[in-house]
Design a protein around this motif. Structure first.
Motif, mmCIF file in Angstrom:
data_model
loop_
_atom_site.group_PDB
_atom_site.id
_atom_site.type_symbol
_atom_site.label_atom_id
_atom_site.label_comp_id
_atom_site.label_asym_id
_atom_site.label_seq_id
_atom_site.Cartn_x
_atom_site.Cartn_y
_atom_site.Cartn_z
ATOM 1 N N ALA A 49 0.830 -1.206 0.000
ATOM 2 C CA ALA A 49 0.000 0.000 0.000
ATOM 3 C C ALA A 49 0.866 1.258 0.000
ATOM 4 C CB ALA A 49 -0.927 0.003 1.205
ATOM 5 N N GLN A 97 1.442 0.448 -4.578
ATOM 6 C CA GLN A 97 0.517 -0.077 -5.573
ATOM 7 C C GLN A 97 -0.932 0.336 -5.339
ATOM 8 O OE1 GLN A 97 1.773 -4.300 -6.532
ATOM 9 N NE2 GLN A 97 3.225 -3.751 -4.903
ATOM 10 N N PHE A 98 -1.155 1.173 -4.319
ATOM 11 C CA PHE A 98 -2.496 1.664 -4.019
ATOM 12 C C PHE A 98 -2.428 3.168 -3.799
ATOM 13 C CE2 PHE A 98 -2.651 -2.779 -2.893
ATOM 14 C CZ PHE A 98 -3.898 -3.174 -3.341
ATOM 15 N N LYS A 103 -7.196 2.337 -3.642
ATOM 16 C CA LYS A 103 -7.570 1.783 -4.931
ATOM 17 C C LYS A 103 -6.284 1.477 -5.681
ATOM 18 C CE LYS A 103 -12.079 3.704 -5.644
ATOM 19 N NZ LYS A 103 -12.987 4.204 -6.660
ATOM 20 N N ARG A 104 -6.305 0.410 -6.467
ATOM 21 C CA ARG A 104 -5.128 0.019 -7.234
ATOM 22 C C ARG A 104 -4.687 1.159 -8.138
ATOM 23 N NH1 ARG A 104 -4.638 -5.556 -8.652
ATOM 24 N NH2 ARG A 104 -2.796 -4.854 -9.769
ATOM 25 N N ASP A 106 -2.527 0.814 -10.673
ATOM 26 C CA ASP A 106 -2.557 0.268 -12.031
ATOM 27 C C ASP A 106 -3.129 -1.146 -11.978
ATOM 28 O OD1 ASP A 106 -2.218 -0.641 -14.615
ATOM 29 O OD2 ASP A 106 -0.100 -0.064 -14.744
ATOM 30 N N PRO A 107 -4.438 -1.278 -12.140
ATOM 31 C CA PRO A 107 -5.076 -2.597 -12.043
ATOM 32 C C PRO A 107 -4.623 -3.592 -13.111
ATOM 33 C CG PRO A 107 -6.729 -0.833 -12.116
ATOM 34 C CD PRO A 107 -5.393 -0.219 -12.372
ATOM 35 N N LEU A 111 -0.041 -7.610 -8.651
ATOM 36 C CA LEU A 111 0.435 -7.127 -7.361
ATOM 37 C C LEU A 111 1.784 -7.775 -7.048
ATOM 38 C CD1 LEU A 111 -2.802 -7.151 -5.190
ATOM 39 C CD2 LEU A 111 -1.571 -5.181 -6.088
#
Length: 127
Positions: A49, A97-98, A103-104, A106-107, A111
């Motif tokens: 995160a 990454q959040f 929220k992600r 880059d979805p 991960l």
């Protein structure tokens, strides 16, 4: 010239994957044993995160309160341990990454966590 027994490094070093308690998944790290359960622990800390950072410690991981188990991966020829710290320290740790709302960022990207970093570090060691 006499040598101090504590300074003598074995010809081969045993490498383990160490697992310890994590918040959602168990934490993974690489451990290079230099003497009777003591050695060098290489891993990334913090969270995906906020972004992770590389850490190297000299310790006996089995003495940690969060220690779960260790898996023997094999042996490596004795190398200067500073070389290992340089190799593993050069491996990019997982980034943040959040976003601030969890929220992600880059979805489309997978991960990356301590387990991913440990797998990548092991692949570098094998090369």
């Amino acid at each position: 010239m006499a040598t101090n027994a504590a300074e003598v490094q074995p010809q081969e070093l045993t490498v383990y994957k160490i697992f310890s308690l994590g918040s959602r998944r168990d934490h993974a790290a690489l451990f290079v044993e230099t003497e009777n359960n003591k050695g060098h622990l290489y891993h990334v800390t913090a969270s995906i995160a906020y972004g992770m950072t590389f850490e190297h410690r000299v310790e006996n991981p089995t003495e940690s309160l969060t220690f779960l188990r260790k898996e023997r991966l094999g042996t490596i020829e004795s190398v200067p341990l500073a070389n290992l710290e340089e190799i593993f320290g050069g491996l990019k740790p997982p980034p943040k990454q959040f976003d601030d709302r969890f929220k992600r960022i880059d979805p489309t990207m997978p991960l990356l966590d301590c387990r991913t970093w440990t797998k990548d570090a092991l692949e570098l060691l094998i090369k």
